[in-house]
Write an enzyme that holds these catalytic residues in place. Structure first.
Site, mmCIF file in Angstrom:
data_model
loop_
_atom_site.group_PDB
_atom_site.id
_atom_site.type_symbol
_atom_site.label_atom_id
_atom_site.label_comp_id
_atom_site.label_asym_id
_atom_site.label_seq_id
_atom_site.Cartn_x
_atom_site.Cartn_y
_atom_site.Cartn_z
ATOM 1 N N GLU A 212 13.126 -2.515 5.078
ATOM 2 C CA GLU A 212 12.352 -3.355 4.162
ATOM 3 C C GLU A 212 12.290 -4.779 4.705
ATOM 4 O O GLU A 212 12.495 -5.767 3.997
ATOM 5 C CB GLU A 212 12.946 -3.330 2.746
ATOM 6 C CG GLU A 212 12.019 -3.858 1.666
ATOM 7 C CD GLU A 212 10.681 -3.140 1.623
ATOM 8 O OE1 GLU A 212 9.685 -3.817 1.350
ATOM 9 O OE2 GLU A 212 10.622 -1.915 1.886
ATOM 10 N N HIS B 118 6.685 -3.391 10.800
ATOM 11 C CA HIS B 118 7.415 -3.540 9.535
ATOM 12 C C HIS B 118 8.173 -2.250 9.294
ATOM 13 O O HIS B 118 7.580 -1.175 9.196
ATOM 14 C CB HIS B 118 6.463 -3.825 8.372
ATOM 15 C CG HIS B 118 7.182 -4.047 7.078
ATOM 16 N ND1 HIS B 118 7.627 -5.296 6.681
ATOM 17 C CD2 HIS B 118 7.575 -3.180 6.106
ATOM 18 C CE1 HIS B 118 8.238 -5.187 5.514
ATOM 19 N NE2 HIS B 118 8.226 -3.913 5.138
ATOM 20 N N CYS B 119 9.498 -2.345 9.202
ATOM 21 C CA CYS B 119 10.348 -1.162 9.069
ATOM 22 C C CYS B 119 10.609 -0.889 7.586
ATOM 23 O O CYS B 119 11.290 -1.677 6.927
ATOM 24 C CB CYS B 119 11.671 -1.377 9.809
ATOM 25 S SG CYS B 119 12.791 0.037 9.697
ATOM 26 N N PRO B 120 10.097 0.221 7.047
ATOM 27 C CA PRO B 120 10.331 0.511 5.621
ATOM 28 C C PRO B 120 11.788 0.827 5.319
ATOM 29 O O PRO B 120 12.246 0.603 4.196
ATOM 30 C CB PRO B 120 9.421 1.726 5.363
ATOM 31 C CG PRO B 120 9.205 2.348 6.702
ATOM 32 C CD PRO B 120 9.236 1.229 7.684
#
EC number: 2.3.1.225
Length: 267
Positions: A131, A126-128
């Site tokens: 998002e 999950h890439c912050p």
């Protein structure tokens, strides 16, 4: 009753990325960099090319962050007995697991993301900054975005360096070049991070593994009992399958094929 609707974290992140991208681009145009010199001399090809690359990287970023990464959908159970070819595709050695969070049957290599609250096929991470999850559907575009973003950052780094003037009194330098120097530091940091991300993802893609599988192989049921990666078909085939379009076949089938090849070699 709340006067304002709750803020969407994804919208905030994407807006921040967009503002930062165009803000840095504006700084490069307003200071005495090669970009501004080309514009003043009427040589518009390179400035327009730079703007086109910036716009392309931004559109690619938005595409990756907004698209479906490969969410596992609830599929109705087939009536009666499964077809023979369907049963052969999912061997008994690799049973499907039901997610305890969203209660869907997880295909091999899928994982539940607590941020997205969905199961994602071929989950990578999950890439912050996006998002959004990086999974089976958007992983190739994610790698393409990293490559394009690195080109833009390195070019921007050269442009920022061309506008720095070091032989000035400290006060004058700070007023005339301080913002550009800050931009140079930001570009240096972002370029280093993106270069490391791109190198690591290309390495993982060449091995046909994901970030999650690479880090947590000792905890993953279909990997912890194995000494080799069951999905690895060699760097060339792995890269071709990755960039030429998913899927290359059910992962359960590839895993079963690997077992058959291994047993035939032993015999």
């Amino acid at each position: 009753m709340a006067l304002w609707p709750p803020l969407n974290s994804g919208m905030l992140v994407r807006t921040g990325h967009t503002v930062l991208t165009w803000g840095i681009t504006l700084v490069l145009f307003l200071h005495d960099t090669e970009l501004r010199q080309w514009e003043e001399q009427g040589e518009l090809l390179l400035p327009l090319t730079f703007l086109l690359l910036v716009l392309s990287s931004l559109l690619l970023y938005l595409a990756v962050s907004l698209m479906d990464p490969g969410y596992v959908t609830t599929q109705p159970q087939p009536q009666g007995e499964p077809k023979e070819e369907q049963a052969a595709m999912v061997p008994q050695a690799v049973p499907l697991r039901r997610c305890r969070h969203c209660l869907v049957l997880q295909p091999l290599r899928a994982r539940h993301c607590r941020d997205c609250r969905r199961c994602v096929r071929r989950y990578d991470h999950h890439c912050p900054w996006m998002e959004n999850c990086v999974g089976e559907r958007n992983h190739p575009l994610f790698v393409a975005y990293l490559a394009l973003q690195l080109v833009v950052l390195l070019w921007g780094l050269c442009l920022a360096w061309s506008g720095l003037q070091f032989f000035q009194p400290w006060g004058l330098w700070l007023r005339s070049t301080g913002l550009l120097f800050t931009t140079f530091l930001l570009l240096s940091f972002f370029a280093l991070v993106v270069a490391l991300l791109l190198a690591s993802h290309l390495y993982l893609v060449a091995r046909n593994t994901t970030t999650w599988e690479f880090i947590s192989s000792h905890r993953i049921a279909y990997l912890r009992q194995r000494t080799s990666n069951p999905f690895d078909r060699g760097p060339t085939r792995n890269l071709a399958h990755f960039f030429c379009g998913w899927p290359s076949g059910p992962w359960e089938t590839l895993s079963a094929e690997e077992e058959e090849e291994g047993s035939s070699q032993v015999v």
